[in-house]
Enzyme design. Structure first.
Site, PDB file in Angstrom:
ATOM      1  N   LYS A  88      -0.232  51.713  13.729  1.00  0.00           N
ATOM      2  CA  LYS A  88      -0.663  52.469  14.913  1.00  0.00           C
ATOM      3  C   LYS A  88       0.496  53.270  15.500  1.00  0.00           C
ATOM      4  CE  LYS A  88      -2.329  50.068  18.565  1.00  0.00           C
ATOM      5  NZ  LYS A  88      -1.681  50.355  19.861  1.00  0.00           N
ATOM      6  N   SER A  89       1.655  52.643  15.647  1.00  0.00           N
ATOM      7  CA  SER A  89       2.801  53.336  16.247  1.00  0.00           C
ATOM      8  C   SER A  89       3.211  54.537  15.391  1.00  0.00           C
ATOM      9  CB  SER A  89       3.989  52.375  16.351  1.00  0.00           C
ATOM     10  OG  SER A  89       3.698  51.341  17.253  1.00  0.00           O
TER      11      SER A  89
ATOM     12  N   ARG B  89       3.052  58.780  16.174  1.00  0.00           N
ATOM     13  CA  ARG B  89       4.246  59.629  16.073  1.00  0.00           C
ATOM     14  C   ARG B  89       4.087  60.712  15.027  1.00  0.00           C
ATOM     15  NH1 ARG B  89       5.192  54.819  18.344  1.00  0.00           N
ATOM     16  NH2 ARG B  89       7.065  54.444  19.600  1.00  0.00           N
TER      17      ARG B  89
ATOM     18  N   GLY C  53      -1.560  53.061  25.660  1.00  0.00           N
ATOM     19  CA  GLY C  53      -0.282  53.152  26.371  1.00  0.00           C
ATOM     20  C   GLY C  53       0.711  54.040  25.631  1.00  0.00           C
TER      21      GLY C  53
ATOM     22  N   ARG D 212      -2.024  50.417  34.381  1.00  0.00           N
ATOM     23  CA  ARG D 212      -0.734  50.025  33.784  1.00  0.00           C
ATOM     24  C   ARG D 212       0.437  50.816  34.392  1.00  0.00           C
ATOM     25  NH1 ARG D 212      -1.296  49.454  27.467  1.00  0.00           N
ATOM     26  NH2 ARG D 212       0.753  48.479  27.811  1.00  0.00           N
TER      27      ARG D 212
ATOM     28  N   SER E 298      11.649  48.607  25.530  1.00  0.00           N
ATOM     29  CA  SER E 298      10.322  49.203  25.350  1.00  0.00           C
ATOM     30  C   SER E 298      10.435  50.465  24.513  1.00  0.00           C
ATOM     31  CB  SER E 298       9.721  49.552  26.723  1.00  0.00           C
ATOM     32  OG  SER E 298       8.707  50.526  26.561  1.00  0.00           O
TER      33      SER E 298
ATOM     34  N   ASP F 247       3.625  42.538  20.114  1.00  0.00           N
ATOM     35  CA  ASP F 247       2.165  42.665  20.030  1.00  0.00           C
ATOM     36  C   ASP F 247       1.509  41.477  19.325  1.00  0.00           C
ATOM     37  OD1 ASP F 247       2.245  45.045  21.391  1.00  0.00           O
ATOM     38  OD2 ASP F 247       2.272  46.280  19.576  1.00  0.00           O
TER      39      ASP F 247
ATOM     40  N   LYS G 164       0.493  44.422  29.352  1.00  0.00           N
ATOM     41  CA  LYS G 164      -0.096  45.052  28.168  1.00  0.00           C
ATOM     42  C   LYS G 164      -1.529  45.491  28.499  1.00  0.00           C
ATOM     43  CE  LYS G 164       3.440  44.856  25.555  1.00  0.00           C
ATOM     44  NZ  LYS G 164       4.096  46.111  25.193  1.00  0.00           N
TER      45      LYS G 164
ATOM     46  N   ARG H  90      -1.671  39.404  28.975  1.00  0.00           N
ATOM     47  CA  ARG H  90      -1.968  38.627  27.754  1.00  0.00           C
ATOM     48  C   ARG H  90      -1.588  37.147  27.893  1.00  0.00           C
ATOM     49  NH1 ARG H  90      -0.660  43.268  23.173  1.00  0.00           N
ATOM     50  NH2 ARG H  90      -2.740  44.180  23.294  1.00  0.00           N
TER      51      ARG H  90
HETATM   52  C1  S3P Z   1       4.511  50.659  21.116  1.00  0.00           C
HETATM   53  C2  S3P Z   1       5.424  49.961  21.859  1.00  0.00           C
HETATM   54  C3  S3P Z   1       5.153  48.647  22.467  1.00  0.00           C
HETATM   55  C4  S3P Z   1       3.917  48.004  21.875  1.00  0.00           C
HETATM   56  C5  S3P Z   1       2.779  48.977  21.758  1.00  0.00           C
HETATM   57  C6  S3P Z   1       3.165  50.129  20.852  1.00  0.00           C
HETATM   58  C7  S3P Z   1       4.884  51.972  20.557  1.00  0.00           C
HETATM   59  O1  S3P Z   1       4.949  48.824  23.860  1.00  0.00           O
HETATM   60  O2  S3P Z   1       3.531  46.904  22.653  1.00  0.00           O
HETATM   61  O3  S3P Z   1       1.636  48.342  21.236  1.00  0.00           O
HETATM   62  O4  S3P Z   1       4.171  52.486  19.666  1.00  0.00           O
HETATM   63  O5  S3P Z   1       5.911  52.511  20.974  1.00  0.00           O
HETATM   64  P1  S3P Z   1       6.159  48.789  24.926  1.00  0.00           P
HETATM   65  O6  S3P Z   1       7.013  49.969  24.698  1.00  0.00           O
HETATM   66  O7  S3P Z   1       5.477  48.824  26.257  1.00  0.00           O
HETATM   67  O8  S3P Z   1       6.861  47.490  24.673  1.00  0.00           O
END
Ligand code: S3P
Length: 429
Positions: free
Chosen positions: A22-23, A27, A94, A122, A167, A315, A342, A346
């Site tokens: 997902k991350s 990007r 987020g 959030r 983060s 996560d 989150k 959680r």
């Molecule tokens: C993510 C960073 C994390 C993670 C989120 C995805 C990202 O959040 O929990 O699911 O893709 O950069 P935080 O930056 O709030 O820790």
């Protein structure tokens, strides 16, 4: 409201691939859109969160062709995005809203970011405050803490920011703003969070260096389109790894999983607990390490988890709770305050659900304490609108003493649309 009623499993067996990370998928759209030329993305995760990012860039004039397997992004260059006519809806994501806030701060247009009822609760000041120090003009509800966020693009100055939290969303928002800032922009973190932005920025030719938990980007350098192959998401694989470890008689192979060291805390934690899980055939794809992950039933034991392991497994805590509840002996999780902000809180959501399943668990301000050795009784769980809570409770149901129900499961589609189908494929009932 959708819900699942499921039977326990006698074992978990087979060979699977999980959807794309997902991350990295988020990007790839962002950098592909800002690059010059074409970027292709295969293995893109078609979850709701990533589709929100894709739609946002389409609203800003980016053409993305999709043949069902590969995306072809027609990059518009660093300064080629156009003002969106309407609000950009980040849904539950987020990562979309925080990274976009950074990326949009240095544009020459106005934009508004919003999201669903969970995302609008959030905290956003964690990105708004450092971006404002760069010269960004961002307004939001509750004094800029909550979405919708209204961004009036402006000229930015590089900063050196020492983030109080580890983060990747905060770090990435600042680095993306840094692409537009005058001079150097540097972010340091208390512990290194996932470094996919740094890796992908390098891959696209940005002027970026990183060392330990500090990343520095110099603004102004154009990015070049690339071919990206997105590896399987270790956060999605985690549900199946834990399933294979806790259900007796199980043996599972997960293929093509991203094993970036900033993400493999789950493997380290489960191994410390006695989990039989290995990394085979490690190789690098599009600047990210990838491996095959075989795992099998294990006698897990309780451990203490804190410090730099937390951001490396952030996560995965909901599903780790299932491993900790059923392991022999006490597990203590600390330094995990971030879990409270989150998609839902959680710590509370897992403690509440597991108590309903007969588990002895204590909440602390920044973690949880499990007595271990729990027998999971039949339960009715509530996802609290959080995909990872829903999937974790589905994994708990595999070792329950009877049929269980998990309510409000639509949210699973944000990150893992075929989760239930894949689980039904490998769970022998
Ligand atoms: C993510 C960073 C994390 C993670 C989120 C995805 C990202 O959040 O929990 O699911 O893709 O950069 P935080 O930056 O709030 O820790």
């Amino acid at each position: 409201m959708e819900s699942y009623t499921v039977k326990p499993a006698v074992s978990v067996r087979g060979e699977i691939s999980v959807p794309g990370d997902k991350s990295i998928s988020h990007r790839s759209i962002m950098l592909g859109s800002l690059a010059n030329g074409i970027t292709t993305v295969s293995g893109f995760l078609r979850g709701e969160d990533n589709m929100a990012t894709l739609n946002a860039f389409r609203q800003m004039g980016v053409v993305v062709e999709d043949d069902g397997t590969t995306l072809r992004i027609h990059g518009r260059g660093l300064h080629g995005l156009t003002e969106p006519e309407d609000m950009l809806d980040c849904g539950n994501s987020g990562t979309s809203i925080r990274l976009l806030t950074g990326l949009l701060a240095g544009q020459s247009f106005f934009s508004v970011l919003t999201g669903d009822k969970y995302l609008r609760k959030r905290p956003m000041k964690r990105v708004v405050t450092p971006l404002a120090a760069m010269g960004a003009r961002i307004a939001g509800r509750a004094g800029g803490e909550k979405a919708p966020l209204a961004i009036t693009g402006s000229k930015l100055q590089g900063i050196s920011y020492s983030s109080p939290i580890a983060s990747a969303q905060v770090k990435s928002a600042i680095l993306l703003a840094g692409l537009y800032a005058e001079g150097e922009t540097s972010v340091s973190e208390p512990h290194l969070s996932r470094d996919h932005s740094e890796r992908m920025l390098k891959h696209f030719g940005a002027d970026i260096v990183s060392s330990g938990a500090v990343a520095t980007v110099r603004g102004g350098r154009e990015l070049q389109g690339r071919d990206i192959v997105v590896p399987g998401d270790i956060s999605s694989a985690a549900f199946f790894i834990v399933a294979a470890l806790i259900v007796p008689g199980s043996e599972l192979l997960i293929r093509g999983v991203g094993v970036n060291p900033t993400r493999t805390g789950i493997i380290d934690i489960l191994r410390k607990m006695g989990g039989k899980i290995s990394l085979l055939d490690e190789r690098e794809v599009s600047g990210e390490p990838v491996a095959e992950l075989p795992g099998r039933s294990s006698e897990l034991r309780g451990i203490e988890i804190g410090g730099d392991l937390i951001p490396r497994a952030i996560d995965e805590f909901p599903v780790l709770c299932i491993a900790a509840a059923t392991a022999n002996g006490r597990t203590v999780v600390r330094d995990a305050h971030e879990l409270r902000v989150k998609e839902t809180d959680r710590i509370k959501a897992m403690a509440d659900n597991l108590r309903l399943a007969g588990v002895e668990v204590e909440e602390t301000e920044d973690g949880m304490i499990f007595q271990g050795g729990a027998v999971i009784s039949r339960f009715v769980a509530d996802s609290c609108g959080d995909h990872r809570i829903a999937m974790s409770m589905l994994i708990a149901s595999l070792v329950a003493k009877g049929e269980c129900t998990i309510n409000d499961t639509e949210c699973i589609a944000t990150s893992f649309p075929n989760f239930k189908a894949l689980l039904d494929q490998v769970a022998v009932r």
